[in-house]
Write an enzyme that holds these catalytic residues in place. Structure first.
Site, PDB file in Angstrom:
ATOM      1  N   CYS A 162       0.817  -1.212   0.000  1.00  0.00           N
ATOM      2  CA  CYS A 162       0.000   0.000   0.000  1.00  0.00           C
ATOM      3  C   CYS A 162       0.851   1.262   0.000  1.00  0.00           C
ATOM      4  CB  CYS A 162      -0.940   0.008   1.202  1.00  0.00           C
ATOM      5  SG  CYS A 162      -0.104   0.015   2.806  1.00  0.00           S
TER       6      CYS A 162
ATOM      7  N   HIS B  92      19.284   0.084   0.157  1.00  0.00           N
ATOM      8  CA  HIS B  92      17.859   0.444   0.168  1.00  0.00           C
ATOM      9  C   HIS B  92      16.991  -0.774   0.468  1.00  0.00           C
ATOM     10  CE1 HIS B  92      14.135   2.475  -0.875  1.00  0.00           C
ATOM     11  NE2 HIS B  92      13.843   1.462  -1.674  1.00  0.00           N
TER      12      HIS B  92
END
Length: 421
Positions: A50, A97
């Site tokens: 989401c 990351h």
């Protein structure tokens, strides 16, 4: 080849953009197949939640633009709109990351635990779609190992906080007698299960679970002594509900403005608190225009999330240190793998030269030539063939004053202690 991480998240794109770039579970298999078919892409994995959509690829250096164009085309989004909110990382930065994502350092809720499970699902999907090769396989496995270290050696996972917790926390601030409220939960996945757990801990006992598959709703409802309904029964349940929290994977909104208006009329305009955690959204944004509806999306939970961030910052600093060490270890292993590939190619080349010289020597012996002369010729030819390319390269390096190559060659080629007569 380059390791590339390319994507958007809650910090770079609004929920309106994120829902357009999200991959539904039914899209994921075809998307991975298409992405692997993009020229210059050798390996690929897709993470879609989401709050983020990210592509992890092994590609040639010029492949980034092709991947961005593919993502734009797949979702029917102008590439300029995507470029304005997309970020990209290469090699070490890409690995760093991914590790930060895995431990929740890049999440809206700092240290939230759900993302690691979502990342493992993305890894499994990529494996099933044959998207993983040696490079991404090593990276994901190492990332999972680092995430485990962070969870066990820091306090970032203590008192788990998630978007689900933030939603319940916000609702509890709005209702004076929170425990007497009735909650309608739309969906039956992990997020809604967390919502139900937090609601029960906060004292809410009256809950309704709505899901496309009623059987799945019943499984979750039994755990929390709740009522189970299908999505078609939501209009009636909405009349009885003070709180609505929704998180499904539906591609289109489930709850519209007209449905909310009719429910409010029957409720005699008693207000309803709604939180739409889903991306794409489950609740039409226009529902928030109604006077007696307080509608929030994941982007509106920032205050609760910032409070959580302050509590977890010390643990996050420890996690960053562990990740830096993890990146160094991954880079070392990657270099070893890269060196191993070079060694394999060099040995294959040497073996091919040996086979060719051996065939010629055997042919001479078959013709009855003197064995001693055959051995001398074999040794001479093999030596010349093995030294030809390095000799040419050394001359070129000398002419170009490539002292770095000359020094490396001296270290590699002139270790006389290893030469035995």
């Amino acid at each position: 080849m380059t390791l590339l991480a390319l994507g958007i998240n809650h910090k770079t794109a609004t929920v309106a953009v994120r829902e357009r770039v999200a991959f539904t579970p039914t899209q994921l298999e075809s998307a991975l197949g298409e992405l692997r078919g993009v020229p210059q892409v050798r390996e690929a994995a897709v993470l879609s939640t989401c709050n983020r959509t990210e592509l992890y690829c092994v590609t040639e250096s010029s492949g980034e633009r092709l991947i961005l164009d593919w993502l734009s085309h797949f979702h029917g989004l102008p590439v300029d709109d995507l470029t304005s909110c997309a970020y990209h990382y290469h090699d070490n930065d890409a690995a760093r990351h991914l590790m930060r994502v895995a431990v929740g350092l890049d999440s809206m809720v700092l240290g939230e635990p759900q993302i690691l499970g979502q990342l493992k699902e993305a890894y499994q999907s990529a494996r099933l779609a044959s998207g993983l090769g040696g490079e991404l396989e090593l990276l994901f496995q190492h990332t999972f190992s680092v995430a485990k270290q962070v969870r066990t050696r820091t306090g970032i996972g203590q008192n788990p906080v998630s978007v689900a917790y933030a939603a319940v926390s916000l609702a509890s601030r709005i209702f004076d007698d929170f425990g007497r409220s009735r909650a309608l939960l739309i969906g039956a996945g992990e997020t809604i299960e967390l919502v139900a757990r937090h609601l029960r801990e906060a004292g809410v006992r009256n809950m309704i679970v709505a899901n496309r598959t009623r059987e799945r709703a019943e499984v979750l409802a039994r755990e929390f002594n709740a009522e189970a309904i299908s999505l078609s029964e939501i209009p009636d349940a909405l009349v009885r509900s003070d709180i609505v929290i929704s998180s499904t994977a539906a591609p289109l909104p489930i709850l519209g403005k007209g449905m909310a208006e009719r429910a409010l009329k029957k409720r005699r305009h008693r207000p309803i608190f709604m939180v739409d955690i889903a991306v794409p959204r489950d609740i039409e944004p226009e529902v928030g225009d109604l006077d007696d509806v307080f509608l929030y999306t994941v982007d509106d939970l920032n205050e609760v999330i910032q409070e959580n961030r302050r509590h977890r910052q010390a643990a996050a600093d420890q996690a960053e240190s562990l990740i830096e060490h993890g990146v160094s270890v991954w880079l070392h292993e990657r270099r070893i793998r890269s060196g191993g590939e070079l060694i394999r190619r060099y040995r294959d080349q040497a073996d091919e030269l040996r086979r060719h010289s051996e065939q010629q020597a055997m042919a001479r012996l078959a013709r009855g030539e003197d064995p001693e002369e055959v051995v001398r010729i074999l040794a001479h030819q093999l030596t010349n063939r093995m030294l030809h390319r390095p000799t040419v390269s050394l001359r070129e390096a000398s002419g170009s004053e490539r002292r770095d190559l000359l020094a490396a060659a001296e270290a590699l080629l002139l270790d006389s202690s290893s030469i035995k007569p």
